[in-house]
Design an enzyme around this catalytic site. Structure first.
Site, PDB file in Angstrom:
ATOM      1  N   THR A 110      61.443  44.279  62.937  1.00 22.41           N
ATOM      2  CA  THR A 110      62.618  43.609  62.367  1.00 22.41           C
ATOM      3  C   THR A 110      63.944  44.213  62.813  1.00 22.41           C
ATOM      4  OG1 THR A 110      61.362  42.947  60.413  1.00 22.41           O
ATOM      5  CG2 THR A 110      63.758  43.016  60.180  1.00 22.41           C
ATOM      6  N   GLY A 113      60.150  44.570  56.833  1.00 27.42           N
ATOM      7  CA  GLY A 113      61.434  43.887  56.985  1.00 27.42           C
ATOM      8  C   GLY A 113      62.529  44.372  56.062  1.00 27.42           C
ATOM      9  N   ALA A 144      56.464  49.542  59.522  1.00 33.25           N
ATOM     10  CA  ALA A 144      57.168  48.764  58.489  1.00 33.25           C
ATOM     11  C   ALA A 144      58.298  49.528  57.810  1.00 33.25           C
ATOM     12  CB  ALA A 144      56.219  48.245  57.418  1.00 33.25           C
ATOM     13  N   GLY A 145      59.401  48.843  57.683  1.00 34.92           N
ATOM     14  CA  GLY A 145      60.539  49.361  56.926  1.00 34.92           C
ATOM     15  C   GLY A 145      61.469  50.264  57.713  1.00 34.92           C
ATOM     16  N   LYS A 205      45.642  44.823  65.021  1.00 37.49           N
ATOM     17  CA  LYS A 205      46.322  45.389  63.856  1.00 37.49           C
ATOM     18  C   LYS A 205      45.823  44.624  62.639  1.00 37.49           C
ATOM     19  CE  LYS A 205      50.748  45.492  61.462  1.00 37.49           C
ATOM     20  NZ  LYS A 205      52.222  45.389  61.536  1.00 37.49           N
TER      21      LYS A 205
END
Lengths: 65, 259
Positions: B210, B161, B187-188, B100
């Protein structure tokens, strides 16, 4: 002799990678060793002699996303 | 049930699970294995760091079963060259050839640097890595990554996060529509509903770290995300009808009470 260890200039008496790792008390199985920008597998640590000016990185895999 | 043939192909590997997970931020590494079992995730990210010479950290890889594909990331890299170096070390260290690419210079929002990411992708794809670049959603960049030999694109939903969900929804929609590469929304993603939303839109997979890791029960959260990913995927495959402005009766309106 003087080497660069994880980005810091340090003095070491250790003659091989294996001795250096033992002196630092690090767990062998979690270590990734980069010696002068080349990854050295565990079975070659004892045969890799440390020289003045070597660049050694002791790395490990950690949590990350 | 989902079609057994509906699988995600990346590199030369086939994945039944479309939920990618991460190993960051777990309160204890012991929570990772049960999370993987409960979620069925078949690919998980790890990071590479200098060892703390004062402490002796336990190996994170001990908590990841061999059946799960490792996806080392290049976090900490600020340039393409640094990302390339991390990728080569990870492969040499026996972590396989998935990578990644994550090149970040913006420390407030942790947005990826697409230019450096492209340079790293070109180099690593030529070296036979399976290149999964974390990217700022951009359709032209998606095409450039395709031409560079990336195996997928990983546009961000919102900052890493942040648990904000798909702030970038419209850009991601266009990428899904146009991309020749699999799209992994990374992400997110803070809730299963965010993951389902991405999958309903036609994303090929999502990466969640996360939200799972910082929950009180990562195994349960992992399972919840896995179900949401499956539900979203099934809804996408079922090709749901578009929203309408007005009602459309689902029962006959010609009752027998009036004439």
């Amino acid at each position: 002799m003087k080497i660069s260890l994880n980005g810091k200039a340090v003095q070491t008496q250790s003659e091989t990678l294996l001795a250096l790792i033992a002196q630092k008390g690090l767990d062998h199985n979690s270590l990734v060793v980069e010696y002068n920008f080349e990854v050295i597998k565990q079975d070659l640590w004892a045969d890799t002699r440390i020289k003045e000016g070597d660049n050694i990185e002791l790395l490990s895999f950690v949590g990350g996303g | 049930m989902t079609d057994k043939n509906d699988v995600l192909c990346l590199g030369n590997k086939v994945f039944e699970s479309r939920l990618l997970t991460g190993t960051g931020k777990f309160a204890s590494k012991e929570l990772i294995t049960p999370m993987l079992q409960a979620s069925g995730s078949q690919m998980i990210t790890v990071a590479l760091r200098r060892v703390d010479l004062g402490a002796n950290e336990e190996n994170i890889l001990n908590h990841i079963p061999d059946t799960v594909t490792l996806l080392p990331n290049t976090s900490g890299a600020r340039t393409a060259q640094e990302a390339v170096r991390i990728a080569r070390i990870a492969r040499e260290a026996g972590c396989g050839n998935f990578i990644k690419i994550e090149v970040i210079t913006d420390m407030k929002y942790l947005f990826p640097d697409n230019y450096e990411t492209l340079k790293a992708s070109e180099i690593l794809a030529k070296e036979d890595f399976v290149v999964l670049p974390y990217m700022m959603p951009d359709i032209n960049f998606t095409k450039q990554l395709h031409d560079a030999g990336a195996a997928a694109v990983m546009p961000l939903g919102s900052p890493i996060g942040s648990n904000r969900g798909l702030d970038m929804k419209q850009m991601i929609r266009i990428i899904i529509e146009q991309s020749k590469l699999p799209v992994v929304v990374d992400a997110g993603i803070g809730r299963p509903s965010h993951a389902a939303e991405a999958m309903e839109m036609g994303a090929d997979a999502v990466l969640v770290n996360t939200a799972i890791a910082t929950s009180d029960d990562p195994a349960l959260a992992g399972q919840a995300f896995a179900m949401a990913v499956k539900a979203g995927r099934m809804a996408y495959l079922a090709n749901l009808a578009d929203p309408q402005k007005e009602a459309s009766a689902s029962s006959p309106l010609t009752g027998f009470l009036r004439r």
